[in-house]
Structure formats: structure tokens, C-alpha cells
Motif scaffolding. Structure first.
Motif, PDB file in Angstrom:
ATOM      1  N   PRO A  84     -19.342 -19.002 -30.898  1.00 34.36           N
ATOM      2  CA  PRO A  84     -19.769 -17.914 -29.995  1.00 34.36           C
ATOM      3  C   PRO A  84     -19.797 -18.301 -28.516  1.00 34.36           C
ATOM      4  N   HIS A  85     -18.897 -19.195 -28.114  1.00 32.77           N
ATOM      5  CA  HIS A  85     -18.802 -19.603 -26.705  1.00 32.77           C
ATOM      6  C   HIS A  85     -18.573 -18.374 -25.814  1.00 32.77           C
ATOM      7  N   PHE A  86     -19.074 -18.439 -24.577  1.00 36.16           N
ATOM      8  CA  PHE A  86     -18.802 -17.425 -23.565  1.00 36.16           C
ATOM      9  C   PHE A  86     -17.289 -17.317 -23.346  1.00 36.16           C
ATOM     10  N   PRO A  87     -16.695 -16.167 -23.030  1.00 32.74           N
ATOM     11  CA  PRO A  87     -17.315 -14.849 -22.922  1.00 32.74           C
ATOM     12  C   PRO A  87     -17.645 -14.253 -24.300  1.00 32.74           C
ATOM     13  N   TYR A  88     -18.827 -13.638 -24.377  1.00 38.18           N
ATOM     14  CA  TYR A  88     -19.313 -13.107 -25.651  1.00 38.18           C
ATOM     15  C   TYR A  88     -18.598 -11.789 -25.956  1.00 38.18           C
ATOM     16  N   LYS A  89     -17.609 -11.850 -26.850  1.00 41.76           N
ATOM     17  CA  LYS A  89     -16.775 -10.666 -27.145  1.00 41.76           C
ATOM     18  C   LYS A  89     -16.700 -10.437 -28.649  1.00 41.76           C
ATOM     19  N   PRO A  90     -17.752  -9.890 -29.230  1.00 44.99           N
ATOM     20  CA  PRO A  90     -17.709  -9.643 -30.676  1.00 44.99           C
ATOM     21  C   PRO A  90     -16.808  -8.458 -31.038  1.00 44.99           C
ATOM     22  N   ARG A  91     -16.465  -8.400 -32.296  1.00 48.19           N
ATOM     23  CA  ARG A  91     -15.761  -7.224 -32.813  1.00 48.19           C
ATOM     24  C   ARG A  91     -16.648  -5.993 -32.715  1.00 48.19           C
ATOM     25  N   ALA A 114     -10.442  -2.596 -32.011  1.00 50.72           N
ATOM     26  CA  ALA A 114     -11.413  -3.485 -32.653  1.00 50.72           C
ATOM     27  C   ALA A 114     -12.243  -4.245 -31.617  1.00 50.72           C
ATOM     28  N   TYR A 115     -11.709  -4.354 -30.401  1.00 50.32           N
ATOM     29  CA  TYR A 115     -12.396  -5.113 -29.344  1.00 50.32           C
ATOM     30  C   TYR A 115     -12.482  -4.286 -28.067  1.00 50.32           C
ATOM     31  N   PRO A 116     -13.269  -3.216 -28.095  1.00 51.54           N
ATOM     32  CA  PRO A 116     -13.293  -2.328 -26.923  1.00 51.54           C
ATOM     33  C   PRO A 116     -13.809  -3.017 -25.653  1.00 51.54           C
ATOM     34  N   ASN A 117     -14.582  -4.077 -25.813  1.00 51.78           N
ATOM     35  CA  ASN A 117     -15.076  -4.785 -24.620  1.00 51.78           C
ATOM     36  C   ASN A 117     -14.186  -5.952 -24.206  1.00 51.78           C
ATOM     37  N   GLY A 118     -13.017  -6.032 -24.822  1.00 51.12           N
ATOM     38  CA  GLY A 118     -12.093  -7.108 -24.473  1.00 51.12           C
ATOM     39  C   GLY A 118     -12.048  -8.173 -25.551  1.00 51.12           C
ATOM     40  N   LEU A 119     -10.985  -8.963 -25.506  1.00 53.00           N
ATOM     41  CA  LEU A 119     -10.779  -9.991 -26.524  1.00 53.00           C
ATOM     42  C   LEU A 119     -11.475 -11.291 -26.131  1.00 53.00           C
ATOM     43  N   PRO A 120     -11.960 -12.035 -27.145  1.00 56.12           N
ATOM     44  CA  PRO A 120     -12.455 -13.377 -26.846  1.00 56.12           C
ATOM     45  C   PRO A 120     -11.323 -14.209 -26.237  1.00 56.12           C
ATOM     46  N   ASN A 121     -11.665 -15.155 -25.404  1.00 52.09           N
ATOM     47  CA  ASN A 121     -10.635 -15.988 -24.777  1.00 52.09           C
ATOM     48  C   ASN A 121     -11.230 -17.283 -24.260  1.00 52.09           C
ATOM     49  N   THR A 122     -10.353 -18.235 -23.993  1.00 48.99           N
ATOM     50  CA  THR A 122     -10.784 -19.442 -23.304  1.00 48.99           C
ATOM     51  C   THR A 122     -10.122 -19.427 -21.946  1.00 48.99           C
ATOM     52  N   ASN A 123     -10.854 -19.722 -20.916  1.00 47.46           N
ATOM     53  CA  ASN A 123     -10.316 -19.774 -19.546  1.00 47.46           C
ATOM     54  C   ASN A 123      -9.719 -18.456 -19.071  1.00 47.46           C
ATOM     55  N   GLY A 124     -10.185 -17.358 -19.642  1.00 46.68           N
ATOM     56  CA  GLY A 124      -9.735 -16.063 -19.167  1.00 46.68           C
ATOM     57  C   GLY A 124      -8.285 -15.736 -19.490  1.00 46.68           C
ATOM     58  N   GLY A 125      -7.574 -16.573 -20.244  1.00 47.74           N
ATOM     59  CA  GLY A 125      -6.159 -16.278 -20.480  1.00 47.74           C
ATOM     60  C   GLY A 125      -5.716 -16.467 -21.911  1.00 47.74           C
ATOM     61  N   ASN A 126      -6.339 -17.396 -22.607  1.00 52.11           N
ATOM     62  CA  ASN A 126      -5.917 -17.690 -23.969  1.00 52.11           C
ATOM     63  C   ASN A 126      -6.685 -16.808 -24.945  1.00 52.11           C
ATOM     64  N   TYR A 127      -6.138 -15.644 -25.233  1.00 49.17           N
ATOM     65  CA  TYR A 127      -6.842 -14.691 -26.088  1.00 49.17           C
ATOM     66  C   TYR A 127      -6.704 -15.068 -27.556  1.00 49.17           C
ATOM     67  N   TYR A 128      -7.765 -14.824 -28.286  1.00 47.89           N
ATOM     68  CA  TYR A 128      -7.713 -15.100 -29.717  1.00 47.89           C
ATOM     69  C   TYR A 128      -8.682 -14.157 -30.406  1.00 47.89           C
ATOM     70  N   VAL A 129      -8.561 -14.012 -31.727  1.00 48.63           N
ATOM     71  CA  VAL A 129      -9.627 -13.367 -32.499  1.00 48.63           C
ATOM     72  C   VAL A 129      -9.988 -14.307 -33.650  1.00 48.63           C
ATOM     73  N   LEU A 130     -11.271 -14.422 -33.888  1.00 49.22           N
ATOM     74  CA  LEU A 130     -11.749 -15.370 -34.897  1.00 49.22           C
ATOM     75  C   LEU A 130     -11.196 -15.050 -36.287  1.00 49.22           C
ATOM     76  N   GLU A 131     -11.074 -13.760 -36.604  1.00 46.25           N
ATOM     77  CA  GLU A 131     -10.599 -13.372 -37.936  1.00 46.25           C
ATOM     78  C   GLU A 131      -9.247 -14.010 -38.248  1.00 46.25           C
ATOM     79  N   GLU A 132      -8.373 -14.058 -37.232  1.00 45.63           N
ATOM     80  CA  GLU A 132      -7.049 -14.653 -37.467  1.00 45.63           C
ATOM     81  C   GLU A 132      -7.172 -16.149 -37.692  1.00 45.63           C
ATOM     82  N   GLY A 133      -8.116 -16.771 -36.996  1.00 52.48           N
ATOM     83  CA  GLY A 133      -8.340 -18.204 -37.182  1.00 52.48           C
ATOM     84  C   GLY A 133      -8.859 -18.515 -38.579  1.00 52.48           C
ATOM     85  N   ILE A 134      -9.715 -17.642 -39.076  1.00 55.63           N
ATOM     86  CA  ILE A 134     -10.257 -17.823 -40.431  1.00 55.63           C
ATOM     87  C   ILE A 134      -9.160 -17.572 -41.471  1.00 55.63           C
ATOM     88  N   ASP A 135      -8.384 -16.505 -41.250  1.00 55.25           N
ATOM     89  CA  ASP A 135      -7.280 -16.204 -42.183  1.00 55.25           C
ATOM     90  C   ASP A 135      -6.283 -17.365 -42.242  1.00 55.25           C
TER      91      ASP A 135
END
Ligand SMILES: [Zn+2]
Length: 512
Positions: A262-269, A219-240
Motif C-alpha cells: 500500500p505504498h503512496f500514492p494510495y490508489k485502491p480499486r 476500476a480505478y476512477p481515482n487513477g492507477l497505482p504507480n511508482t514515481n508517477g510513471g510506472n503504472y501497475y495494478v496489484l491484481e495483475e501482479g497476483i495473477d
């Protein structure tokens, strides 16, 4: 200007009165303005971080980045000239949550907290008879939420919605959280800083993390969204998570949910990838700024396309959340607000939002307010401020407006309420000592169609000490034409006004 003229006299002399620059006289203080009676509706604030109005189709951007916001706008109050309190998360979020400007709450340095005096002057404190919930993905905003935690009923730890970090270990060792978290920190987490106590565990963890992240790869071929390069998350889970939790919140509730995209790094689904990267849209070319970071036009245009794709993802998820809330009946008795803490820019050689400049892409943010059970909307074009939002939600839910609020009640709800000021400020003072007057700062001041940007104390000003820019943001929304020379009188009148304000807010920090 003579010392013995008061501000109104001065403005009359300066000819500003006809421009409508003076707030009507304060007949009574806003804090004494009667709250609405019997309106104990819920209030839900959804914030998407670094969400610039300049890249939102609903606000006139050429790319169709926000089909859902456009669809929902028909039933919202849409604020077209809404301004953040600061230019990045710390001051922007603190201004939203305290209803005060950065020069008051003083959280303007990176990762800062508000002053002790403001620690119990948050919106959570003001909603004291409500069930209060706070969550953020963003570590800087989390520092503030932790400071306000004493006034919350449900502070949700940031890690809760990260895919792999301490939250993972809380889940794994849910019966022994304290010990697990402490030993986790000692054994593993510190390895990021170069010393791990347990090689075995850290290897196991790395494997576990890799496996977990791998499951998101398709679902994220360009990598997962994250904060500080380590805390990975996906928005869908946050919404759920919110969709599932919100039904459980005791009512009435006030919930502040601050998502990172949409904070950097820009990693859409995957479905949003490459929507804009090869389209025909060409952002306007703008000259390099004094504070340029030397990014080329192509670099910035490409970053902007990626950012816009992440916005498309945000828009889709907000639409999904909204529809879920609607079908659950929650919207019948809940005020919903959508906004941001600051914007983002990809122009003039500058990428991102941590810059001394305060151009529109950085300071102008979305605000939409959905009224409970209302199917029709309206539009507000007068300039409004981040400090107004919580002030208004308090008013609309029958609360008294705290004396420390620096905000107005937003139109169309003001209904004759006194207005504190017609001037809308955004403040950047990232390197200024918090205990001293503002001497290295940028302040943007918007009134009617004019925006003055005032820079002081930066080494880049090379001995000039200060610099101003003046834009007519109505006729020149891209800020191509600095009017500070052509409209010298207007510029100096607005600068005088700003200096009066600056003297006032600096006074408590002046020594002697
Ligand atoms: Zn932010």
C-alpha cells in the motif's frame, strides 16, 4: 562505565540482568546450529511495501482493514512485535535480504546498493541449491535485486508488471528485444528528460499509453497505482502473474515477491474507495514532532483513511492469492511468509516514512508465517526483527545459517537455538556518508516492553548533538508518554547498551 568492565559485568552492575536484557551466553554459534534434516520445502516471501502494523486490524487497529489476514491468522504464526531493519525501502529491504542491519550492509542512502562485500551475502546466495526467484515493483528494491541477480535463477525485471513502460515495448518487439529496448530508450524514454529523438514515435506511444490506461479507468476512477508517477501497475495483475508462474517454478524454490502497495500514492480499486474516509474513526491527536512536516491533523487523518483503503485492497488480494495457492495444493509443501520493508505514518505533522523519526507506525511491520500443511496457528509477542525472517526460513528448509546473518531463529521454531541478541534495532541514516561512522542517524532499540529512540547529529537538534526518547510500548503503544526523564535510569542503561553497539559497528569506519 569503566573500560575494564566487560558487557556482562556492566549489565549486572547496571541491574539489567533481572530485566532479561542479556542474551543467553552463546554456547555455540548460530551458524553451527544444525539445520533441520530432510525438510526441502519451498519458501515464498510476499512483501507489501510500506505496510504498517499500526493500521492492521489484526494487530489491534480499530478500523477493519484486514478481514482476510484476520481470517488466515488462525492458521499462521502471527508476530505482534516485529520490526523493520530500516525506515524506508532501501535499508529495510537490504536488511531483509542480507539478514544484516543497515550499519553492516551500508545500504542506507536513497537508492543505494549494499557494499561489494555484501553483494554475495544475500538470502539468494544462501538458498544456493534451490530455484531462486526475485521480483519487485519498487525501483529502490529493484536496485538491490539487480545486485543479487547473480545468485538468482529467475530475476524478473521490474517492468514485467508495469502497464506501460519499457516492458510494453519488450512485449511489442519480443523477437528483437535488445534493439527494441535500446532504441526505445533512445527514441522515447528520454523524452521524459526533455529530449526525444523521434516525435512521431513518441506521439504514437503517448496515444497507445493513454488507450491502455483508459481501459482501467472504470476500476480505478481515482487513477492507477504507480511508482514515481510513471510506472503504472495494478496489484491484481501482479497476483495473477504469480498465481500462473508459481506452478512452473522448479521445486524446491525460494521466491521473494515484493509488491508496491500500500505504498503512496494510495490508489485502491473502486470497491475500496471511500470505505473509511467518512467513518467515525478519529486517529489519536499527537503533538507535532521536532521533525514535523507541518501537515494538519485533518490532512493526516484524510491521508490515513486513503492509506487504510489501499490496505483493504492489499488484504483482499493477499486473501485471493492465499486461497488460490491452497486450492492448487501448493501450501502443502510451501512455507509462506507475509511481511513489509517498513511502515508508514500519518501523525505528529509527518506523512509517509522518509523522516528521521522512528515511531511505531514506521518501524513495526506485519509478519505472518504459514507452515506447510498446518491448519492451526499461534501468536508471538516478544520483539523480533527483519533480520530474523530469512535466517529462520533457511533453518526451516534445512539450510545452514550463514555466518554473516545477524538474525535469530524466530520463535516458536528456535527450540533451544542460541540467540544472538535480545535487542531489536531499526536504523535510519539516510544522509550519512556510507564510508564513515554513523554520525547523523536515528536508531530505535527495542527490548521487552521498552523502546529507546536515539537521535544523533541532526541540525534540528540545535547544538544538543543528541536526543533520546523512551517509551513503554506495551502500556503505551501510541507513544504518547516519553519516559526518558521519569525513568531516567532505565533510559541511560539502555542508551549505554546502544552506544556499546554503535561503537562496535562504527569501528571499521573510523580513521586512524
Ligand atoms: Zn518500501
Amino acid at each position: 562505565m569503566k573500560q575494564n568492565l566487560n558487557r556482562r559485568d556492566f549489565l549486572k552492575l547496571a541491574g539489567l540482568a533481572p530485566l532479561g536484557l542479556i542474551a543467553p551466553p552463546l554456547v555455540k554459534k548460530l551458524s553451527e546450529y544444525n539445520p533441520l534434516q530432510g525438510e526441502r520445502k519451498n519458501a515464498l516471501v510476499i512483501l507489501f511495501d510500506s505496510f504498517s502494523a499500526s493500521d492492521i486490524n489484526l494487530y489491534g487497529y480499530e478500523r477493519e482493514t484486514t478481514p482476510n489476514l484476520s481470517r488466515l491468522a488462525k492458521r499462521a504464526v502471527v508476530y505482534h512485535n516485529h520490526y523493520a531493519g530500516g525506515n524506508y525501502t532501501t535499508p529495510g529491504t537490504a536488511s531483509l535480504l542480507t539478514m544484516a542491519h543497515p550499519w553492516s550492509h551500508r545500504a542506507f542512502r536513497f537508492g543505494a546498493r549494499v557494499t561489494d562485500e555484501y553483494a554475495n551475502k544475500s538470502v539468494f546466495h544462501a538458498f544456493d541449491d534451490y530455484h531462486r526467484v526475485g521480483y519487485t515493483h519498487n525501483p529502490l528494491a529493484n536496485t538491490l535485486l539487480m545486485q543479487f541477480q547473480m545468485d538468482m535463477d529467475q530475476y524478473v525485471p521490474m517492468e514485467k508488471l508495469f502497464i506501460s513502460d519499457d516492458g510494453l515495448i519488450r512485449e511489442l518487439f519480443s523477437k528483437d528485444e535488445d534493439i527494441a529496448t535500446v532504441s526505445w530508450t533512445r527514441e522515447i524514454k528520454r523524452s521524459e528528460y526533455g529530449y526525444s529523438y523521434s516525435l512521431l514515435l513518441s506521439h504514437l506511444y503517448e496515444k497507445y499509453k493513454d488507450l491502455q490506461l483508459a481501459s482501467y479507468k472504470s476500476a480505478y476512477p481515482n487513477g492507477l497505482p504507480n511508482t514515481n508517477g510513471g510506472n503504472y501497475y495494478v496489484l491484481e495483475e501482479g497476483i495473477d502473474w504469480l498465481r500462473d508462474q508459481i506452478a512452473e517454478f522448479p521445486q524446491p524454490f525460494f521466491a521473494y515477491i515484493h509488491y508496491h502497495p500500500p505504498h503512496f500514492p494510495y490508489k485502491p480499486r473502486i470497491e475500496f474507495n471511500d470505505t473509511f474516509t467518512r467513518d467515525s474513526y478519529k486517529p489519536p491527536a499527537k503533538p507535532d514532532d521536532l521533525f514535523t512536516e507541518d501537515n494538519s491533523y485533518d490532512t493526516l487523518a484524510n491521508a490515513r483513511a486513503r492509506y487504510d483503503e489501499f490496505i483493504l485492497n492489499v488484504d483482499s488480494e493477499f486473501g485471493r492469492l492465499f486461497d488460490t495457492l491452497e486450492s492448487s495444493g501448493m501450501l502443502e509443501n510451501t512455507w509462506v511468509a507475509l511481511t513489509s520493508d517498513h511502515g508508514e505514518m500519518q501523525e505528529r505533522g509527518i506523512s509517509g516514512h522518509v523522516t528521521p523519526t522512528l515511531y511505531q507506525p514506521i518501524v513495526r511491520v506485519p509478519l505472518m508465517i504459514f507452515e506447510p500443511g498446518k491448519a492451526t496457528g499461534s501468536e508471538v509477542h516478544e520483539p523480533t526483527s527483519a533480520v530474523d525472517l530469512m535466517t529462520t526460513l533457511l533453518y526451516l528448509t534445512g539450510h545452514e545459517i550463514p555466518e554473516w546473518s545477524e538474525g535469530n531463529i524466530l520463535p516458536p521454531y528456535a527450540d533451544g537455538a542460541p540467540k544472538r541478541s535480545n535487542l531489536v534495532y531499526t536504523v535510519q541514516a539516510r544522509r550519512n556518508n556510507v564510508e564513515l561512522p554513523l554520525t547523523e542517524a536515528t536508531i530505535s532499540q527495542v527490548v521487552d516492553n521498552f523502546k529507546l529512540i536515539y537521535y544523533i547529529g541532526y541540525p534540528e537538534l540545535e547544538g544538543l548533538g543528541e536526543k533520546i526518547q523512551l517509551f513503554d510500548i506495551q502500556s503505551d503503544p501510541e507513544e504518547m508518554n516519553d519516559l526518558s526523564v521519569a525513568k531516567r535510569e532505565t533510559a541511560s542503561e539502555l542508551l549505554d547498551l546502544l552506544k556499546i553497539k554503535l561503537n562496535e559497528v562504527n569501528r571499521p569506519y573510523q580513521s586512524g
